[in-house]
Design a protein around this motif. Structure first.
Motif, mmCIF file in Angstrom:
data_model
loop_
_atom_site.group_PDB
_atom_site.id
_atom_site.type_symbol
_atom_site.label_atom_id
_atom_site.label_comp_id
_atom_site.label_asym_id
_atom_site.label_seq_id
_atom_site.Cartn_x
_atom_site.Cartn_y
_atom_site.Cartn_z
ATOM 1 N N PRO A 98 0.836 -1.213 0.000
ATOM 2 C CA PRO A 98 0.000 0.000 0.000
ATOM 3 C C PRO A 98 0.863 1.252 0.000
ATOM 4 N N ALA A 99 0.376 2.317 -0.618
ATOM 5 C CA ALA A 99 1.132 3.569 -0.692
ATOM 6 C C ALA A 99 1.202 4.225 0.679
ATOM 7 N N LYS A 100 2.241 5.033 0.878
ATOM 8 C CA LYS A 100 2.372 5.772 2.131
ATOM 9 C C LYS A 100 1.352 6.903 2.171
ATOM 10 N N LYS A 101 0.663 7.036 3.289
ATOM 11 C CA LYS A 101 -0.327 8.092 3.429
ATOM 12 C C LYS A 101 0.346 9.424 3.728
ATOM 13 N N ASN A 102 -0.185 10.465 3.121
ATOM 14 C CA ASN A 102 0.315 11.807 3.370
ATOM 15 C C ASN A 102 -0.458 12.391 4.558
ATOM 16 N N ASN A 103 0.148 12.274 5.764
ATOM 17 C CA ASN A 103 -0.535 12.718 6.973
ATOM 18 C C ASN A 103 -0.489 14.245 7.076
ATOM 19 N N MET A 104 -1.640 14.856 6.903
ATOM 20 C CA MET A 104 -1.735 16.310 6.973
ATOM 21 C C MET A 104 -2.122 16.740 8.390
ATOM 22 N N GLY A 105 -1.442 17.762 8.902
ATOM 23 C CA GLY A 105 -1.799 18.308 10.198
ATOM 24 C C GLY A 105 -3.036 19.195 10.085
ATOM 25 N N HIS A 106 -3.591 19.567 11.214
ATOM 26 C CA HIS A 106 -4.754 20.455 11.212
ATOM 27 C C HIS A 106 -4.794 21.232 12.518
ATOM 28 N N ARG A 107 -5.731 22.143 12.619
ATOM 29 C CA ARG A 107 -5.795 23.019 13.783
ATOM 30 C C ARG A 107 -6.302 22.278 15.020
ATOM 31 N N HIS A 108 -5.793 22.703 16.176
ATOM 32 C CA HIS A 108 -6.231 22.164 17.468
ATOM 33 C C HIS A 108 -7.655 22.637 17.735
ATOM 34 N N PRO A 109 -8.485 21.846 18.466
ATOM 35 C CA PRO A 109 -9.847 22.285 18.762
ATOM 36 C C PRO A 109 -9.915 23.651 19.445
ATOM 37 N N ASN A 110 -8.925 23.965 20.298
ATOM 38 C CA ASN A 110 -8.890 25.299 20.912
ATOM 39 C C ASN A 110 -8.717 26.381 19.856
ATOM 40 N N THR A 111 -7.839 26.119 18.898
ATOM 41 C CA THR A 111 -7.591 27.096 17.833
ATOM 42 C C THR A 111 -8.824 27.279 16.962
ATOM 43 N N ILE A 112 -9.517 26.183 16.669
ATOM 44 C CA ILE A 112 -10.741 26.262 15.867
ATOM 45 C C ILE A 112 -11.775 27.129 16.584
ATOM 46 N N ALA A 113 -11.948 26.881 17.898
ATOM 47 C CA ALA A 113 -12.920 27.653 18.680
ATOM 48 C C ALA A 113 -12.523 29.128 18.745
ATOM 49 N N LEU A 114 -11.213 29.405 18.943
ATOM 50 C CA LEU A 114 -10.754 30.786 19.027
ATOM 51 C C LEU A 114 -10.978 31.528 17.713
ATOM 52 N N GLU A 115 -10.662 30.900 16.607
ATOM 53 C CA GLU A 115 -10.851 31.556 15.314
ATOM 54 C C GLU A 115 -12.327 31.838 15.049
ATOM 55 N N GLU A 116 -13.198 30.957 15.541
ATOM 56 C CA GLU A 116 -14.630 31.177 15.380
ATOM 57 C C GLU A 116 -15.081 32.388 16.199
ATOM 58 N N LEU A 117 -14.607 32.493 17.460
ATOM 59 C CA LEU A 117 -14.944 33.640 18.298
ATOM 60 C C LEU A 117 -14.414 34.939 17.695
ATOM 61 N N GLU A 118 -13.167 34.903 17.213
ATOM 62 C CA GLU A 118 -12.580 36.105 16.620
ATOM 63 C C GLU A 118 -13.350 36.521 15.369
ATOM 64 N N ARG A 119 -13.766 35.545 14.575
ATOM 65 C CA ARG A 119 -14.528 35.856 13.359
ATOM 66 C C ARG A 119 -15.821 36.589 13.707
ATOM 67 N N ILE A 120 -16.496 36.102 14.751
ATOM 68 C CA ILE A 120 -17.774 36.705 15.139
ATOM 69 C C ILE A 120 -17.584 38.144 15.601
ATOM 70 N N PHE A 121 -16.615 38.363 16.504
ATOM 71 C CA PHE A 121 -16.461 39.699 17.074
ATOM 72 C C PHE A 121 -15.792 40.680 16.112
ATOM 73 N N VAL A 122 -14.869 40.206 15.294
ATOM 74 C CA VAL A 122 -14.293 41.097 14.282
ATOM 75 C C VAL A 122 -15.385 41.531 13.310
ATOM 76 N N GLY A 123 -16.328 40.619 13.038
ATOM 77 C CA GLY A 123 -17.454 40.967 12.180
ATOM 78 C C GLY A 123 -18.348 42.033 12.790
ATOM 79 N N MET A 124 -18.308 42.169 14.128
ATOM 80 C CA MET A 124 -19.077 43.212 14.813
ATOM 81 C C MET A 124 -18.285 44.508 14.957
ATOM 82 N N GLY A 125 -17.049 44.516 14.460
ATOM 83 C CA GLY A 125 -16.243 45.726 14.536
ATOM 84 C C GLY A 125 -15.263 45.769 15.691
ATOM 85 N N TYR A 126 -15.018 44.623 16.318
ATOM 86 C CA TYR A 126 -14.079 44.569 17.436
ATOM 87 C C TYR A 126 -12.645 44.374 16.936
ATOM 88 N N GLU A 127 -11.694 44.819 17.749
ATOM 89 C CA GLU A 127 -10.266 44.643 17.470
ATOM 90 C C GLU A 127 -9.711 43.560 18.385
#
Length: 339
Positions: A98-127
């Motif tokens: 079998p071929a070697k799998k290309n293991n791709m990394g991804h964001r930590h659940p904390n990072t996913i949650a933080l980016e979601e919070l930042e997206r919401i508040f930046v959309g409201m005009g927050y810095e």
């Protein structure tokens, strides 16, 4: 001259044929045809040959060079072929594996949650504003209306570097630093790592993350606070989410409240996640205390504002239905790859 060229040719060809590898073959080439090689030395002696004999001698030299180069190329091809065959035998590829799998990394659940919070508040005009994790006692406590005798300053809750420096227990010091600059109005969130002297268990850790928000402007009311956080909850947990505010006490806000949201798992009907109450507590909030404004050089008679703070891990635990906070830090790939 003819005898010398013949001797050079015969000796060179004999050495070439006896070569066992490409490195040895290259050494012979340099020794015979290089800048200081035997054949080059013959060419340097052409000035001593009579003018009428130079064409014939030159032709002999060229013929000798051509013969040596031809033999070099022939043996080089043989040796290269042998090297390739040996390599193919030693590096057999099993095409059925079998071929070697290309293991791709991804964001930590904390990072996913933080980016979601930042997206919401930046959309409201927050810095988004960051500050130091090692903080002065003044900014961590006193500037936030927490005097020296307050229980939060007890060493059981706070990591002290010395009597004036601590590991910050919340990201509120960032808010104090921003207010101190006097650039109004303010709409900001301050995400970051904080530290408290807690025992490690399913819901506590000595190091975790907070996202705190601050709005300062003229004519800000509790209605603005409720409207902002209600919109935040709907964007984070879904349009059907409702919010509930319960009176509470925080030293840096007055009045203060804790905010609950309807359980996004059962829609408020009651389930295991919300302990059959239909509500889940997610953050604390309130109107900025006048003493905090005074400590930061802002006139509380002219400006008002609200502040809120949410635990990032709590959001991640709720949003992804994780029942143990320790899973976020143990780096178990079986757990992290689910995200």
């Amino acid at each position: 001259m003819k005898d010398r060229l013949q001797k050079i040719k015969e000796e060179a060809i004999a050495k070439i044929q006896a070569s066992e590898n490409l490195e040895k073959l290259n050494e012979i080439k340099v020794a015979v045809l290089g800048k200081k090689g035997e054949l080059t030395e013959v060419l340097k002696g052409m000035k001593d040959v009579a003018a009428e004999d130079r064409p014939a001698v030159g032709q002999m030299v060229n013929d000798t060079r051509a013969a040596i180069e031809a033999k070099l190329e022939e043996v080089k091809e043989q040796l290269s072929k042998a090297v390739r065959e040996a390599k193919l035998k030693s590096e057999v590829i099993d095409v059925t594996l079998p071929a070697k799998k290309n293991n791709m990394g991804h964001r930590h659940p904390n990072t996913i949650a933080l980016e979601e919070l930042e997206r919401i508040f930046v959309g409201m005009g927050y810095e988004v504003v960051e500050g130091p994790e090692v903080e002065y006692d003044y900014y961590n406590f006193e500037a936030l209306n927490i005097p020296a005798n307050h229980p939060a300053k007890d060493e059981q809750d706070t990591f002290y570097i010395n009597d004036k420096i601590v590991l910050r227990t919340q990201t509120s010091p960032v808010q104090a630093r921003v207010m101190e600059k006097g650039k109004l109005p303010i709409r900001m969130i301050a995400p970051g790592r904080v530290f408290r002297s807690d025992e490690v268990d399913a819901t506590h850790s000595p190091s975790f993350h907070q996202v705190e928000g601050l709005v300062v402007d003229k004519n800000i009311t509790f209605a603005d606070l409720k409207g902002t956080l209600a919109q935040f909850a709907r964007e984070l947990f879904g349009e059907q989410t409702k919010v509930k505010f319960r009176p509470h006490h925080f030293p840096f806000t007055e009045p203060s409240a804790e905010m609950d949201v309807t359980c996004f798992k059962c829609g408020g009907k009651g389930c295991r996640m919300c302990k059959d109450s239909g509500w889940i507590e997610i953050l604390g909030c309130g109107m900025v205390h006048p003493n905090v404004f005074k400590m930061c050089g802002i006139d509380p008679e002219e400006y008002t504002g609200f502040a809120f703070g949410v635990g990032l891990e709590r959001i991640a635990l709720l949003k992804y239905e994780i029942d143990d906070m320790r899973l976020l830090y143990e780096n178990d790939i079986r757990f992290l790859k689910q995200f």
